[in-house]
Scaffold this active site. Structure first.
Site, PDB file in Angstrom:
ATOM      1  N   PRO B 125       0.823  -1.226   0.000  1.00 46.30           N
ATOM      2  CA  PRO B 125       0.000   0.000   0.000  1.00 46.30           C
ATOM      3  C   PRO B 125       0.855   1.274   0.000  1.00 46.30           C
ATOM      4  O   PRO B 125       0.586   2.203  -0.769  1.00 46.30           O
ATOM      5  CB  PRO B 125      -0.819  -0.128   1.294  1.00 46.30           C
ATOM      6  CG  PRO B 125      -0.911  -1.608   1.529  1.00 46.30           C
ATOM      7  CD  PRO B 125       0.433  -2.148   1.089  1.00 46.30           C
ATOM      8  N   TYR B 126       1.898   1.299   0.828  1.00 45.39           N
ATOM      9  CA  TYR B 126       2.776   2.472   0.876  1.00 45.39           C
ATOM     10  C   TYR B 126       3.474   2.704  -0.467  1.00 45.39           C
ATOM     11  O   TYR B 126       3.523   3.837  -0.972  1.00 45.39           O
ATOM     12  CB  TYR B 126       3.817   2.286   1.994  1.00 45.39           C
ATOM     13  CG  TYR B 126       4.858   3.364   2.057  1.00 45.39           C
ATOM     14  CD1 TYR B 126       4.542   4.648   2.484  1.00 45.39           C
ATOM     15  CD2 TYR B 126       6.181   3.108   1.676  1.00 45.39           C
ATOM     16  CE1 TYR B 126       5.503   5.643   2.525  1.00 45.39           C
ATOM     17  CE2 TYR B 126       7.146   4.097   1.724  1.00 45.39           C
ATOM     18  CZ  TYR B 126       6.798   5.366   2.152  1.00 45.39           C
ATOM     19  OH  TYR B 126       7.753   6.347   2.185  1.00 45.39           O
ATOM     20  N   LEU B 127       3.983   1.623  -1.053  1.00 50.22           N
ATOM     21  CA  LEU B 127       4.721   1.764  -2.314  1.00 50.22           C
ATOM     22  C   LEU B 127       3.801   2.185  -3.463  1.00 50.22           C
ATOM     23  O   LEU B 127       4.213   2.946  -4.348  1.00 50.22           O
ATOM     24  CB  LEU B 127       5.454   0.462  -2.658  1.00 50.22           C
ATOM     25  CG  LEU B 127       6.574   0.097  -1.678  1.00 50.22           C
ATOM     26  CD1 LEU B 127       7.175  -1.260  -2.033  1.00 50.22           C
ATOM     27  CD2 LEU B 127       7.660   1.176  -1.652  1.00 50.22           C
ATOM     28  N   LYS B 130       3.309   5.936  -3.063  1.00 48.61           N
ATOM     29  CA  LYS B 130       4.488   6.678  -3.534  1.00 48.61           C
ATOM     30  C   LYS B 130       4.579   6.622  -5.071  1.00 48.61           C
ATOM     31  O   LYS B 130       4.926   7.607  -5.717  1.00 48.61           O
ATOM     32  CB  LYS B 130       5.769   6.122  -2.905  1.00 48.61           C
ATOM     33  CG  LYS B 130       5.842   6.249  -1.382  1.00 48.61           C
ATOM     34  CD  LYS B 130       5.705   7.676  -0.873  1.00 48.61           C
ATOM     35  CE  LYS B 130       6.954   8.527  -1.071  1.00 48.61           C
ATOM     36  NZ  LYS B 130       6.747   9.899  -0.512  1.00 48.61           N
TER      37      LYS B 130
END
Lengths: 212, 212
Positions: B125-127, B130
């Site tokens: 989810p974070y990647l 970004k």
């Protein structure tokens, strides 16, 4: 043979739309995580492909001229799933479609996806995900229809529409039956130019509401 | 007067970078949610703007030639915050920058943001957030540097770098001190062409690692 890939074909809108496509003699490739959810549909124009949208699902696009992204589960799942399905699976679907020379991509988006910050605060993460997925599709070079329904209801379909957002928020609704009908029209009558349309229940026929 | 807006100036990288900019006689507008977090920095080249990134923060861009987006909190906050800050605030920052004719936008991105599906599953989810923020910046028409550091450590800075991703994952690290140094270089020596660079600790000087 003209085939339409429906991503999320066992969802609340996806399944109604899949049935409607088959009722209208359209060939459908239904991409679902669990094929048992379509076990009550029997039709020789239906091909089921079972795959997890978090995995590589590019193989489902083979020989499909149209793609409809109807996966996702609204604003009420965890935000991690919102990122992975509503945003990332949608972006990857557009990439796969591009690689497979898909002729028309229909995205089931949401009212408010155009300007997430204007929506209700608890919906912001979902609306941002839909906004960014729509933006990715718009920049993909694909020919697309982005359909942004109002708040969804389970009432019986009325078959009447508007693309003018009602002033009263409580009236900015549409039945899932009618979203399925709008998708059928979008797929079988793709617009000349890619388009983004908000749709609600109203008083017009679908061909007066979606661009041609 | 040439000013640089630092978004997220009280974060772990942001504060080191803010201090380094001031040490190098750069004028800084520091955008933070809580100005008390910068109360230990006293410098007449520093202007602090207090604002929540979920609100309108366009006013902070006035008279800023450079923008650095250093907000966000890595992969360990809730996914809703990941969407709202790492993705949406970053996109809105690029939009504000575009509207304010900013000359160069530096994004603190992350190793793995180029291909989120290849990263560790708990980071997806974070990647994705970004990745999509970077994509939005790349499509914005702004002149940009996207810096993608390896895994961050709190060791003392070494001042030595590489842009070649080490084969061993455990070696693909960089100190926050050194990310701040790389940002200082990117801001004060913007590349002729917009660029995306992964950076790690290595054996080269920063001017051999970031494009000129």
């Amino acid at each position: 043979m003209k085939q339409t890939l429906i991503i999320g074909a066992s969802g609340q809108i996806g399944k109604k739309f899949t049935q409607l496509m088959l009722d209208n003699d359209q060939h459908v490739v239904a991409l679902v995580r669990d094929k048992s959810k379509l076990s009550d549909i029997h039709n020789d124009k239906l091909t089921i492909v079972e795959e997890d949208l978090n995995k590589d699902f590019g193989h489902a696009f083979k020989d499909c001229e149209n793609v409809v992204f109807a996966a996702g589960s609204g604003g009420h799942t965890g935000a991690d799933k919102t990122i992975l399905i509503d945003l990332w699976a949608a972006c990857r679907a557009a990439n796969y479609a591009k690689n497979h020379d898909v002729k028309h991509f229909t995205m089931v988006s949401s009212i408010g996806a155009g300007d997430p910050s204007e929506g209700p605060e608890n919906m912001h993460p979902y609306l941002v995900a839909k906004h960014m997925a729509d933006e990715h599709l718009m920049n993909s070079g694909l020919h697309y229809s982005i359909i942004r329904p109002g708040s969804l209801t389970n009432d019986t379909g009325k078959g009447k529409f508007t693309n003018q957002r009602p002033e009263q928020k409580e009236q900015a609704t549409i039945t899932r039956d009618d979203v399925a009908k709008a998708l059928l029209f979008a797929v079988t009558n793709p617009p000349k130019k890619s388009a983004i349309t908000e749709i609600f229940n109203g008083s017009k026929n679908i061909d007066e509401v979606l661009p041609s």
